[in-house]
Write a protein that holds these residues in place. Structure first.
Motif, PDB file in Angstrom:
ATOM      1  N   MET A 115       0.934  -1.211  -0.055  1.00 51.21           N
ATOM      2  CA  MET A 115      -0.197   0.197   0.002  1.00 51.21           C
ATOM      3  C   MET A 115       0.821   1.438  -0.138  1.00 51.21           C
ATOM      4  O   MET A 115       0.768   2.320  -0.850  1.00 51.21           O
ATOM      5  CB  MET A 115      -0.902   0.023   1.185  1.00 51.21           C
ATOM      6  CG  MET A 115      -2.127   0.852   1.334  1.00 51.21           C
ATOM      7  SD  MET A 115      -2.898   0.934   2.790  1.00 51.21           S
ATOM      8  CE  MET A 115      -3.294  -0.818   2.958  1.00 51.21           C
ATOM      9  N   LEU A 116       1.726   1.228   0.943  1.00 51.85           N
ATOM     10  CA  LEU A 116       2.771   2.716   1.084  1.00 51.85           C
ATOM     11  C   LEU A 116       3.548   2.460  -0.027  1.00 51.85           C
ATOM     12  O   LEU A 116       3.686   3.546  -0.741  1.00 51.85           O
ATOM     13  CB  LEU A 116       3.699   2.274   2.196  1.00 51.85           C
ATOM     14  CG  LEU A 116       2.901   2.473   3.617  1.00 51.85           C
ATOM     15  CD1 LEU A 116       3.884   2.025   4.716  1.00 51.85           C
ATOM     16  CD2 LEU A 116       2.631   4.014   3.783  1.00 51.85           C
ATOM     17  N   ALA A 117       4.095   1.483  -0.686  1.00 49.43           N
ATOM     18  CA  ALA A 117       5.000   1.502  -2.027  1.00 49.43           C
ATOM     19  C   ALA A 117       4.204   1.978  -3.079  1.00 49.43           C
ATOM     20  O   ALA A 117       4.917   2.833  -3.962  1.00 49.43           O
ATOM     21  CB  ALA A 117       5.617   0.121  -2.048  1.00 49.43           C
ATOM     22  N   ILE A 118       3.046   1.797  -3.427  1.00 43.72           N
ATOM     23  CA  ILE A 118       2.604   2.296  -4.650  1.00 43.72           C
ATOM     24  C   ILE A 118       1.964   3.349  -4.273  1.00 43.72           C
ATOM     25  O   ILE A 118       2.189   4.262  -5.468  1.00 43.72           O
ATOM     26  CB  ILE A 118       1.055   1.190  -4.741  1.00 43.72           C
ATOM     27  CG1 ILE A 118       1.512  -0.222  -5.294  1.00 43.72           C
ATOM     28  CG2 ILE A 118      -0.043   2.000  -5.609  1.00 43.72           C
ATOM     29  CD1 ILE A 118       1.973  -0.093  -6.902  1.00 43.72           C
ATOM     30  N   ALA A 119       1.322   3.802  -3.277  1.00 42.61           N
ATOM     31  CA  ALA A 119       0.972   5.247  -2.949  1.00 42.61           C
ATOM     32  C   ALA A 119       2.136   6.144  -3.317  1.00 42.61           C
ATOM     33  O   ALA A 119       1.994   7.228  -3.928  1.00 42.61           O
ATOM     34  CB  ALA A 119       0.470   5.454  -1.541  1.00 42.61           C
ATOM     35  N   ARG A 120       3.347   5.648  -2.670  1.00 40.61           N
ATOM     36  CA  ARG A 120       4.432   6.631  -2.565  1.00 40.61           C
ATOM     37  C   ARG A 120       5.315   6.490  -3.947  1.00 40.61           C
ATOM     38  O   ARG A 120       6.446   7.192  -3.917  1.00 40.61           O
ATOM     39  CB  ARG A 120       5.216   6.857  -1.224  1.00 40.61           C
ATOM     40  CG  ARG A 120       4.385   7.214  -0.109  1.00 40.61           C
ATOM     41  CD  ARG A 120       3.718   8.632  -0.316  1.00 40.61           C
ATOM     42  NE  ARG A 120       4.567   9.558  -0.635  1.00 40.61           N
ATOM     43  CZ  ARG A 120       5.182  10.286   0.153  1.00 40.61           C
ATOM     44  NH1 ARG A 120       5.256  10.186   1.504  1.00 40.61           N
ATOM     45  NH2 ARG A 120       6.230  11.196  -0.417  1.00 40.61           N
ATOM     46  N   ARG A 121       5.113   5.470  -4.807  1.00 38.84           N
ATOM     47  CA  ARG A 121       5.770   5.160  -5.945  1.00 38.84           C
ATOM     48  C   ARG A 121       7.367   4.796  -5.822  1.00 38.84           C
ATOM     49  O   ARG A 121       8.321   5.294  -6.406  1.00 38.84           O
ATOM     50  CB  ARG A 121       5.919   6.564  -6.773  1.00 38.84           C
ATOM     51  CG  ARG A 121       4.247   6.933  -7.346  1.00 38.84           C
ATOM     52  CD  ARG A 121       4.396   8.086  -8.132  1.00 38.84           C
ATOM     53  NE  ARG A 121       4.858   7.686  -9.499  1.00 38.84           N
ATOM     54  CZ  ARG A 121       4.834   8.774 -10.399  1.00 38.84           C
ATOM     55  NH1 ARG A 121       4.312   9.821 -10.431  1.00 38.84           N
ATOM     56  NH2 ARG A 121       5.369   8.719 -11.542  1.00 38.84           N
ATOM     57  N   VAL A 122       7.423   4.101  -4.663  1.00 33.66           N
ATOM     58  CA  VAL A 122       8.872   3.874  -4.118  1.00 33.66           C
ATOM     59  C   VAL A 122       9.654   3.218  -5.092  1.00 33.66           C
ATOM     60  O   VAL A 122      10.759   3.324  -5.414  1.00 33.66           O
ATOM     61  CB  VAL A 122       8.667   2.920  -2.668  1.00 33.66           C
ATOM     62  CG1 VAL A 122      10.194   2.454  -2.515  1.00 33.66           C
ATOM     63  CG2 VAL A 122       7.897   3.632  -1.734  1.00 33.66           C
ATOM     64  N   VAL A 123       8.999   2.079  -5.966  1.00 36.15           N
ATOM     65  CA  VAL A 123       9.720   1.286  -6.880  1.00 36.15           C
ATOM     66  C   VAL A 123      10.131   2.263  -7.900  1.00 36.15           C
ATOM     67  O   VAL A 123      11.201   2.241  -8.690  1.00 36.15           O
ATOM     68  CB  VAL A 123       8.763  -0.018  -7.336  1.00 36.15           C
ATOM     69  CG1 VAL A 123       9.692  -0.629  -8.545  1.00 36.15           C
ATOM     70  CG2 VAL A 123       8.661  -0.942  -5.959  1.00 36.15           C
ATOM     71  N   CYS A 129      16.339   6.415  -9.347  1.00 41.79           N
ATOM     72  CA  CYS A 129      17.868   6.842  -8.806  1.00 41.79           C
ATOM     73  C   CYS A 129      18.853   6.153  -9.492  1.00 41.79           C
ATOM     74  O   CYS A 129      20.070   6.286  -9.418  1.00 41.79           O
ATOM     75  CB  CYS A 129      17.454   6.677  -7.351  1.00 41.79           C
ATOM     76  SG  CYS A 129      16.504   7.941  -6.671  1.00 41.79           S
ATOM     77  N   ARG A 130      18.606   4.835  -9.533  1.00 46.58           N
ATOM     78  CA  ARG A 130      19.533   4.007 -10.060  1.00 46.58           C
ATOM     79  C   ARG A 130      19.999   4.203 -11.599  1.00 46.58           C
ATOM     80  O   ARG A 130      21.142   3.877 -12.030  1.00 46.58           O
ATOM     81  CB  ARG A 130      19.034   2.327 -10.157  1.00 46.58           C
ATOM     82  CG  ARG A 130      18.881   1.881  -8.716  1.00 46.58           C
ATOM     83  CD  ARG A 130      18.162   0.325  -8.846  1.00 46.58           C
ATOM     84  NE  ARG A 130      17.721  -0.004  -7.630  1.00 46.58           N
ATOM     85  CZ  ARG A 130      18.601  -0.775  -6.541  1.00 46.58           C
ATOM     86  NH1 ARG A 130      19.772  -0.961  -7.010  1.00 46.58           N
ATOM     87  NH2 ARG A 130      18.003  -1.122  -5.501  1.00 46.58           N
ATOM     88  N   ALA A 131      19.357   4.940 -12.183  1.00 42.02           N
ATOM     89  CA  ALA A 131      19.704   5.341 -13.567  1.00 42.02           C
ATOM     90  C   ALA A 131      20.248   6.871 -13.304  1.00 42.02           C
ATOM     91  O   ALA A 131      20.394   7.704 -14.352  1.00 42.02           O
ATOM     92  CB  ALA A 131      18.338   5.483 -14.637  1.00 42.02           C
ATOM     93  N   LEU A 132      20.577   7.311 -12.304  1.00 44.16           N
ATOM     94  CA  LEU A 132      21.182   8.886 -11.829  1.00 44.16           C
ATOM     95  C   LEU A 132      20.112   9.691 -12.150  1.00 44.16           C
ATOM     96  O   LEU A 132      20.597  10.947 -12.452  1.00 44.16           O
ATOM     97  CB  LEU A 132      22.416   8.881 -12.414  1.00 44.16           C
ATOM     98  CG  LEU A 132      23.481   7.997 -12.071  1.00 44.16           C
ATOM     99  CD1 LEU A 132      24.773   8.202 -12.721  1.00 44.16           C
ATOM    100  CD2 LEU A 132      23.594   7.604 -10.490  1.00 44.16           C
TER     101      LEU A 132
END
Length: 307
Positions: A115-123, A129-132
């Motif tokens: 729920m948190l990951a989808i709402a805050r677009r964590v992935v 960030c990994r693509a700088l």
């Protein structure tokens, strides 16, 4: 020497205590030789001469069970028995046990994590960030929002309890409302359509039955808010995956977190291409604590039935 077939891949993964208990009590242990969920044909072969089975979501329909000539007990590694032909078992006096509440907290934790990951677009943020790429991505909050819980058994109750820490308004739907939950957590039981229309987050905690298959389809998605987040850590059969794909692709809802699918890996491969979905490998119950507890309880259920 009685023989026990164990199919769940996570059984005893973090501790050999459960397996040692079986061996100490004179059981021969046969473990899953395939390293994955068994097919019907594989299950027919493996179950042919066993006295007991500890089973995950592998198929135990009537055709498979008819091949088990010595089977005396089925110990479900979990609580959902929709992969087991219960009527066949009743007709052949084969008891079916479950590891009730062994993984409830772990699944409730994972539900809230999705729920948190989808709402805050964590992935999505992590991927950028990994693509700088340090550009900001707007997301939606969880605190104070409305949570719709469909199914208020042990796991649904656990999710409601966690939601209270986020001061969420709780709407609930269940064929059998629980007054204790309503009073303790200030939850309001409402009609199914009301929950769909008013909830910011919707989470499923139901078994797969004839009545619940495709519970959420095109009609139901059209009722949801454009900012709605859908979570499913229960059963893949509850969602029409074609309708879900259309809703996500056309941004009719904000996003979804799915730990279960009708087929695993999912046949609707297009779902994997969407950014507003987080996928799980039926792993909500796979915490160290839950795995150890389920393994021991599954073994205890076998021993109790043989005694």
């Amino acid at each position: 020497m009685p023989k026990v077939l164990i199919t769940p891949r996570s059984f005893g993964k973090h501790s050999d205590e459960a397996k040692r208990i079986l061996i100490a009590n004179g059981y021969e242990v046969v473990e899953n030789p395939y390293g994955r969920i068994l097919t019907e044909e594989e299950m027919k072969k493996e179950i042919a001469d066993v006295d007991a089975v500890i089973v995950g979501i592998d198929p135990l329909n009537g055709e498979v069970l008819s091949c088990a000539k010595n089977l005396k007990v089925i110990s479900k590694y979990g609580v959902g028995t929709d992969n087991i032909d219960i009527e066949f078992c009743k007709g052949h006096n084969i008891p079916v046990t479950v590891t009730r509440n062994a993984n409830s907290d772990s699944v409730a934790d994972f539900t809230f994590a999705l729920m948190l990951a989808i709402a805050r677009r964590v992935v999505e943020i992590d991927k950028s960030c990994r693509a700088l790429n340090w550009g900001k991505k707007a997301s939606i909050g969880v605190h104070g929002k409305t949570l719709g819980v469909i199914g208020t058994g042990a796991i649904g109750r656990g999710v409601i309890k966690r939601a209270c820490g986020f001061e969420m308004k709780i709407l609930a739907y269940d064929v059998y409302p629980d007054d204790e939950i309503a009073q303790e957590y200030d939850a309001t039981y409402v009609e199914f359509e009301t929950l769909l229309k008013e909830s910011d987050f919707i989470t499923l905690h139901l078994p797969a039955t004839r009545e619940t298959t495709d519970l959420l389809s095109e009609k139901e998605f059209s009722m949801m808010k454009e900012t709605a987040v859908l979570i499913n850590t229960a059963r893949g059969e509850l969602i029409d995956e074609d309708a879900l794909y259309d809703a996500l692709k056309n941004k009719r809802i904000w996003g979804a977190g799915l730990d279960v699918f009708k087929k695993e890996p999912p046949e609707k491969i297009e779902l994997l291409e969407l950014e507003n979905i987080i996928l799980g490998a039926h792993a909500a119950a796979s915490s160290v604590d839950a795995v150890n507890k389920m393994s021991l309880m599954a073994v205890e259920n076998i021993l109790a039935n043989f005694k």
